[in-house]
Design a protein around this motif. Structure first.
Motif, PDB file in Angstrom:
ATOM      1  N   GLY A 169       0.809  -1.208   0.000  1.00  0.00           N
ATOM      2  CA  GLY A 169       0.000   0.000   0.000  1.00  0.00           C
ATOM      3  C   GLY A 169       0.839   1.252   0.000  1.00  0.00           C
ATOM      4  N   ALA A 170       1.885   1.276   0.828  1.00  0.00           N
ATOM      5  CA  ALA A 170       2.751   2.454   0.907  1.00  0.00           C
ATOM      6  C   ALA A 170       3.478   2.691  -0.410  1.00  0.00           C
ATOM      7  N   GLU A 171       3.932   1.614  -1.054  1.00  0.00           N
ATOM      8  CA  GLU A 171       4.659   1.777  -2.318  1.00  0.00           C
ATOM      9  C   GLU A 171       3.761   2.351  -3.406  1.00  0.00           C
ATOM     10  N   PHE A 172       2.557   1.800  -3.562  1.00  0.00           N
ATOM     11  CA  PHE A 172       1.671   2.308  -4.601  1.00  0.00           C
ATOM     12  C   PHE A 172       1.194   3.721  -4.290  1.00  0.00           C
ATOM     13  N   ALA A 173       0.890   4.001  -3.032  1.00  0.00           N
ATOM     14  CA  ALA A 173       0.468   5.351  -2.665  1.00  0.00           C
ATOM     15  C   ALA A 173       1.562   6.355  -2.985  1.00  0.00           C
ATOM     16  N   SER A 174       2.798   6.022  -2.643  1.00  0.00           N
ATOM     17  CA  SER A 174       3.929   6.910  -2.903  1.00  0.00           C
ATOM     18  C   SER A 174       4.161   7.093  -4.399  1.00  0.00           C
ATOM     19  N   ALA A 175       4.061   5.996  -5.159  1.00  0.00           N
ATOM     20  CA  ALA A 175       4.312   6.063  -6.603  1.00  0.00           C
ATOM     21  C   ALA A 175       3.273   6.914  -7.318  1.00  0.00           C
ATOM     22  N   TYR A 176       1.999   6.663  -7.053  1.00  0.00           N
ATOM     23  CA  TYR A 176       0.956   7.418  -7.749  1.00  0.00           C
ATOM     24  C   TYR A 176       0.928   8.878  -7.316  1.00  0.00           C
ATOM     25  N   LEU A 177       1.305   9.148  -6.076  1.00  0.00           N
ATOM     26  CA  LEU A 177       1.428  10.538  -5.641  1.00  0.00           C
ATOM     27  C   LEU A 177       2.503  11.247  -6.456  1.00  0.00           C
ATOM     28  N   ALA A 178       3.636  10.581  -6.657  1.00  0.00           N
ATOM     29  CA  ALA A 178       4.722  11.162  -7.447  1.00  0.00           C
ATOM     30  C   ALA A 178       4.323  11.369  -8.902  1.00  0.00           C
ATOM     31  N   LEU A 179       3.392  10.544  -9.394  1.00  0.00           N
ATOM     32  CA  LEU A 179       2.915  10.696 -10.772  1.00  0.00           C
ATOM     33  C   LEU A 179       1.915  11.841 -10.922  1.00  0.00           C
ATOM     34  N   GLY A 180       1.663  12.545  -9.836  1.00  0.00           N
ATOM     35  CA  GLY A 180       0.791  13.708  -9.882  1.00  0.00           C
ATOM     36  C   GLY A 180      -0.666  13.419  -9.601  1.00  0.00           C
ATOM     37  N   ILE A 181      -0.956  12.261  -9.016  1.00  0.00           N
ATOM     38  CA  ILE A 181      -2.335  11.856  -8.745  1.00  0.00           C
ATOM     39  C   ILE A 181      -2.651  12.097  -7.266  1.00  0.00           C
ATOM     40  N   PRO A 182      -3.753  12.771  -6.944  1.00  0.00           N
ATOM     41  CA  PRO A 182      -4.139  12.937  -5.538  1.00  0.00           C
ATOM     42  C   PRO A 182      -4.392  11.573  -4.896  1.00  0.00           C
ATOM     43  N   VAL A 183      -3.782  11.342  -3.725  1.00  0.00           N
ATOM     44  CA  VAL A 183      -3.855  10.036  -3.078  1.00  0.00           C
ATOM     45  C   VAL A 183      -4.309  10.182  -1.628  1.00  0.00           C
ATOM     46  N   THR A 184      -5.242   9.307  -1.241  1.00  0.00           N
ATOM     47  CA  THR A 184      -5.624   9.154   0.161  1.00  0.00           C
ATOM     48  C   THR A 184      -5.254   7.750   0.593  1.00  0.00           C
ATOM     49  N   LEU A 185      -4.466   7.644   1.663  1.00  0.00           N
ATOM     50  CA  LEU A 185      -4.027   6.346   2.175  1.00  0.00           C
ATOM     51  C   LEU A 185      -4.793   6.027   3.452  1.00  0.00           C
ATOM     52  N   VAL A 186      -5.505   4.906   3.436  1.00  0.00           N
ATOM     53  CA  VAL A 186      -6.292   4.477   4.588  1.00  0.00           C
ATOM     54  C   VAL A 186      -5.486   3.455   5.374  1.00  0.00           C
ATOM     55  N   SER A 187      -5.144   3.800   6.605  1.00  0.00           N
ATOM     56  CA  SER A 187      -4.312   2.943   7.439  1.00  0.00           C
ATOM     57  C   SER A 187      -5.066   2.557   8.708  1.00  0.00           C
ATOM     58  N   SER A 188      -5.139   1.275   8.989  1.00  0.00           N
ATOM     59  CA  SER A 188      -5.827   0.821  10.199  1.00  0.00           C
ATOM     60  C   SER A 188      -4.948   0.987  11.434  1.00  0.00           C
ATOM     61  N   ARG A 189      -3.662   1.237  11.237  1.00  0.00           N
ATOM     62  CA  ARG A 189      -2.726   1.364  12.356  1.00  0.00           C
ATOM     63  C   ARG A 189      -2.437   2.836  12.644  1.00  0.00           C
ATOM     64  N   ASP A 190      -1.620   3.072  13.678  1.00  0.00           N
ATOM     65  CA  ASP A 190      -1.352   4.453  14.075  1.00  0.00           C
ATOM     66  C   ASP A 190      -0.287   5.109  13.209  1.00  0.00           C
ATOM     67  N   ARG A 191       0.376   4.328  12.368  1.00  0.00           N
ATOM     68  CA  ARG A 191       1.365   4.907  11.463  1.00  0.00           C
ATOM     69  C   ARG A 191       1.475   4.074  10.196  1.00  0.00           C
ATOM     70  N   VAL A 192       1.993   4.699   9.164  1.00  0.00           N
ATOM     71  CA  VAL A 192       2.270   4.002   7.909  1.00  0.00           C
ATOM     72  C   VAL A 192       3.411   3.017   8.149  1.00  0.00           C
ATOM     73  N   LEU A 193       3.394   1.895   7.439  1.00  0.00           N
ATOM     74  CA  LEU A 193       4.415   0.864   7.566  1.00  0.00           C
ATOM     75  C   LEU A 193       4.644   0.460   9.028  1.00  0.00           C
ATOM     76  N   PRO A 194       3.621  -0.082   9.672  1.00  0.00           N
ATOM     77  CA  PRO A 194       3.751  -0.448  11.090  1.00  0.00           C
ATOM     78  C   PRO A 194       4.792  -1.523  11.351  1.00  0.00           C
ATOM     79  N   GLY A 195       5.148  -2.288  10.342  1.00  0.00           N
ATOM     80  CA  GLY A 195       6.138  -3.341  10.531  1.00  0.00           C
ATOM     81  C   GLY A 195       7.573  -2.888  10.336  1.00  0.00           C
ATOM     82  N   GLU A 196       7.769  -1.625   9.933  1.00  0.00           N
ATOM     83  CA  GLU A 196       9.108  -1.124   9.664  1.00  0.00           C
ATOM     84  C   GLU A 196       9.627  -0.277  10.829  1.00  0.00           C
TER      85      GLU A 196
END
Length: 464
Positions: A191-218
């Motif tokens: 999810g983080a990779e695609f959200a970041s990529a499409y944002l860079a391509l100039g597309i408005p992005v909303t990322l829905v995260s069930s956890r308190d931060r993006v990439l909770p496993g990192e």
């Protein structure tokens, strides 16, 4: 007598093990269903990282003005916008994936590996039955069987992809029109990779995260940098927001959250994790024990509970990386065919999240240190002080090293920044070879270079 090996699945776990088995003199057959290379080459790693390569260029272009580069239109006026031809990008993505698959197929043929196109299943000890479209089933005898069938995107009854506007990560490459508002559900690696990529391509992005931060496993510090950069660039991040359903009405997709809120967009990507492709393979009937979720239970040399049956890759759920799948497959064949083999050591695996900035890790983590699982000294060095970073207009990111007190042996590291996937390699070598911080610090680095920050972080771990 020549050993016969049958491999079910043509992804990294399958084709890499086939090459090893052939090299060691076995008669090898790969039963392939979806195409040589598997999802890693055809629908996942290669396509997504090709898309991300375009996104990286867009990110570089966005920062060009800081480096003194301006763009002008045909009339000589200063250009104010850069756009992406998504259809052309996706055609290139799929062509590269097909080319890579063909390259691997040629390599297998060169090494005398037979490829059978069909669906394989275990049928008693040492036997694989292959279902061939339009033909009678074919039976293959085997001294060893390797199951490398991968995994597929997880979906929910309340969030069913339609392949047009509600998409899994395998379906995004059919897009020809640029989404006007993209919603990504799931803030793990995919999810983080695609959200970041499409944002860079100039597309408005909303990322829905069930956890308190993006990439909770990192690494938490790394996640914080990514989230701050993403928000600065315009991404909307909805933390602690659990998806209840995804529906479509014409050209509008609605994501409803469990707290009653809803978000609307033109497209939605579902990044809800993976499920193993283990159903209908005859595994349990053959004595192969499956873990929760249907993943194949294996030991560190890729053996299952059934004699002569090995497994590798995402279907084992060990660590869903193409590099790990390939190594599991190689280890299986080295073990079965009596070659020198070392059990899989996950503490030596380097991995990367291809966001902007990238996040690369290897070895022990900050979370493990904080939890008392290992005692280690930690140094974190921001890239903002690196001369090369300043030249390239890099403001975000860091190098973090973990070393054992007393011995000074480096046991882990994190790199956040552009091309972190390349910069993690010296840290990975240090972890794999148990190098000390002093040994890393005393190796020459180029000046100026990003890798200089790895050496500098190591120098800060020196003790008199």
């Amino acid at each position: 007598m020549t050993d016969k090996v049958v491999i079910i699945g043509g992804g990294p776990g399958g084709y890499e093990s086939a090459l090893v088995a052939s090299q060691l003199g076995a008669e090898v057959t790969v039963v392939d269903t979806d195409g040589i290379g598997g999802s890693a080459v055809l629908t996942d790693c290669v396509p997504s990282k090709t898309l991300i390569a375009t996104a990286e260029l867009m990110t570089d272009v966005a920062g060009a003005a800081e480096l003194g580069v301006n763009f002008h239109d045909q009339e000589g006026d200063l250009a104010t916008a850069v756009s992406v031809d998504l259809g052309r990008v996706n055609r290139r993505v799929m062509q590269l994936a097909a080319d890579q698959s063909a390259d691997i197929a040629r390599r297998l043929a060169k090494e005398d590996v037979q490829v059978v196109r069909g669906r394989g299943r275990l049928d008693g000890p040492g036997r694989v039955t292959v279902s061939l479209e339009g033909e009678d089933d074919r039976s293959l005898e085997a001294d060893a069987i390797l199951v490398a069938t991968g995994a597929a995107p997880r979906t929910l009854p309340s969030a069913q992809p339609d392949g047009e506007r509600i998409l899994t990560w395998e379906q995004v490459y059919d897009l020809t029109e640029v989404p006007t508002e993209l919603i990504v559900v799931g803030s793990g690696v995919t999810g983080a990779e695609f959200a970041s990529a499409y944002l860079a391509l100039g597309i408005p992005v909303t990322l829905v995260s069930s956890r308190d931060r993006v990439l909770p496993g990192e690494d938490a510090d790394a996640s914080l940098v990514l989230e701050e950069v993403s928000k600065r660039r315009g991404m909307k991040v909805l933390s602690q927001s659990r998806m209840e359903s995804v529906t479509r009405d014409g050209e509008v997709v609605t994501v409803t959250l469990t707290d009653g809120r809803s978000i609307q967009g033109s497209h939605c990507i579902l990044a809800l994790g993976s499920v193993p492709n283990t159903a209908g393979l005859g595994l349990e009937e053959a004595g192969v024990v499956l873990k929760d979720g249907g993943f194949v239970n294996v030991d560190r040399v890729s053996r299952t509970s059934a004699r002569g049956v090995y497994a590798a890759g995402d279907c084992t759920g060990v660590l869903m990386l193409a590099s790990v799948a390939a190594m599991q497959g190689r280890i299986a064949m080295w073990h079965f065919l009596g070659d020198k083999v070392s059990p899989l050591d996950l503490k030596k695996v380097s991995s990367n999240v291809f966001t902007a900035p990238e996040i690369a890790t290897v070895g022990w983590s900050q979370q493990a240190v904080d939890a008392g699982e290992i005692t280690a000294e930690v140094v974190m060095l921001p890239l903002s002080g690196n001369a090369r970073a300043k030249m390239q207009g890099v403001h975000d990111g860091f190098v973090k090293l973990f070393c054992r007190p007393g011995t000074g042996i480096i046991v882990g590291g994190v790199v956040v920044g552009p091309r972190a996937s390349e910069l993690i390699h010296p840290v990975s070598i240090a972890v794999a070879e148990s190098l000390t911080a002093d040994q890393v610090a005393q190796a020459f680095t180029v000046y100026p270079s990003m890798s200089g920050s790895v050496a500098e972080a190591a120098r800060r771990l020196h003790h008199i």
